[in-house]
Design an enzyme around this catalytic site. Structure first.
Site, PDB file in Angstrom:
ATOM      1  N   GLN A  75       0.817  -1.216   0.000  1.00 38.83           N
ATOM      2  CA  GLN A  75       0.000   0.000   0.000  1.00 38.83           C
ATOM      3  C   GLN A  75       0.855   1.273   0.000  1.00 38.83           C
ATOM      4  OE1 GLN A  75      -3.201   0.343  -0.502  1.00 38.83           O
ATOM      5  NE2 GLN A  75      -3.420  -1.876  -0.737  1.00 38.83           N
ATOM      6  N   SER A  76       1.997   1.223  -0.654  1.00 42.71           N
ATOM      7  CA  SER A  76       2.903   2.371  -0.691  1.00 42.71           C
ATOM      8  C   SER A  76       2.281   3.575  -1.391  1.00 42.71           C
ATOM      9  CB  SER A  76       4.200   1.978  -1.411  1.00 42.71           C
ATOM     10  OG  SER A  76       4.985   3.112  -1.688  1.00 42.71           O
ATOM     11  N   ASN A  77       2.178   4.690  -0.661  1.00 46.33           N
ATOM     12  CA  ASN A  77       1.739   5.943  -1.277  1.00 46.33           C
ATOM     13  C   ASN A  77       2.750   6.419  -2.310  1.00 46.33           C
ATOM     14  OD1 ASN A  77      -0.587   6.281   0.447  1.00 46.33           O
ATOM     15  ND2 ASN A  77       0.829   6.849   2.083  1.00 46.33           N
ATOM     16  N   ALA A  79       4.879   4.582  -4.126  1.00 42.09           N
ATOM     17  CA  ALA A  79       4.826   3.769  -5.349  1.00 42.09           C
ATOM     18  C   ALA A  79       3.648   4.191  -6.211  1.00 42.09           C
ATOM     19  CB  ALA A  79       4.741   2.292  -4.990  1.00 42.09           C
TER      20      ALA A  79
END
Length: 329
Positions: A75-77, A79
């Site tokens: 859930q990387s913002n 990325a």
């Protein structure tokens, strides 16, 4: 100061507003709490990451890159912002994500795929020990396929990315001057170190009097003191900034990682719900929720005093709420 001379794209909607949290300030009975709404920098390009990417992707384009490689959690913002920015600029993206591909795509992962990012999933063990090696090998393979890849580190947290929040400090300085505010502390979540490093450098470059305080959401204080120290001094050397940063200048408040990065205790979930229902302010479960939870706790312990003024940097991350919907309702 050479911020404007450094290559920069215009990707974020700036300036973002500063708002006072009237009800929480009264409820907590301590300092006045203000929030810098960097969750307003855009929609799919929202949050703090896009400020850093304005400088990092500008560097990639100067090097004629046509594909961006970066890494993060499922859930990387960062990325997601990289993938969206790449597509918007006519580039490709390839993401190295920590964890397993789920059968149901949600939150940031859904947006990654929606905008056409290619994803390679790796184990947490490989991520912690080999992610940079894996990105370098991927770049090598993609060059053989005719691409011109550019590797962006986790969170775009390097000497170039730090300029996102050096530039943001100039914006903040102008705003608090217009609002006639004397800010005592600027507070942010710390997950990869670049936002904090930029704020710390910006404070020096633009001669601001407040302290910069970080709440780490992973690792520990010692880890981030070293990481911020390196990012800051790399930026000072690379761009010949007329300042210096010592380890003792880096103020990280530890103790609020909880169950670990992107994992939440019931009290954190309830806190996010309470802030939403009190101020209409949506915090995320990975960064801002934990940082503001820590801030409230430190206010209750007397670290921040009545009459002082705190500016909390809202770094975005709303899409991270959706995969955790079952924790709320």
């Amino acid at each position: 100061m050479g911020v404007k001379k450094i290559p920069r794209l215009k990707l974020a909607n700036l300036p973002t507003p500063i708002e006072k949290l009237e009800r929480l300030s009264a409820e907590w009975g301590g300092p006045e709490i203000y929030v810098k709404r960097d969750d307003f920098t855009g929609i799919a390009l929202s949050g703090n990451k896009i400020r850093k990417l304005e400088f990092v992707i500008a560097d990639a384009m100067e090097k004629s890159a046509d594909l961006l490689i970066t890494c993060g959690g499922i859930q990387s913002n960062h990325a997601r912002a990289t993938a969206v920015a790449a597509t918007r600029l006519g580039m490709k993206s390839y993401l190295i994500l920590r964890g397993e591909a789920g059968s149901v795509k949600d939150g940031n992962e859904l947006l990654d795929l929606l905008v056409g990012a290619r994803i390679k999933y790796i184990t947490p063990e490989d991520y912690s020990t080999r992610v940079n090696e894996i990105m370098a090998k991927l770049a090598e393979d993609l060059r053989k396929q005719g691409y011109r890849p550019y590797i962006i580190p986790e969170g775009a947290s390097n000497d170039i990315g730090a300029f996102g929040y050096i530039a943001a400090t100039e914006e903040i300085a102008e705003q608090i001057k217009q609002l006639k505010l004397k800010i005592d502390y600027v507070v942010c979540a710390v997950g990869s170190g670049g936002t904090y490093a930029g704020l710390l450098l910006g404070r020096r470059v633009f001669n601001q009097k407040y302290q910069v305080i970080g709440f780490n959401v992973c690792d520990d204080e010692a880890f981030f003191v070293e990481k911020v120290y390196k990012i800051s001094n790399d930026a000072i050397k690379r761009f010949d900034l007329h300042t210096n940063i010592k380890r003792e200048n880096i103020k990280i408040i530890d103790g609020y990682v909880g169950e670990g990065y992107a994992r939440n205790r019931p009290e954190e979930i309830e806190f996010i719900r309470h802030v939403a229902q009190t101020e209409g302010l949506i915090l995320d479960p990975v960064y801002t929720g934990k940082a503001m939870f820590g801030l409230k706790d430190q206010i209750s312990k007397g670290r921040f005093k009545k009459g002082e003024k705190i500016l909390f940097i809202h770094t975005g991350g709303v899409f991270g709420l959706f995969p955790k919907r079952k924790l709320f309702f």
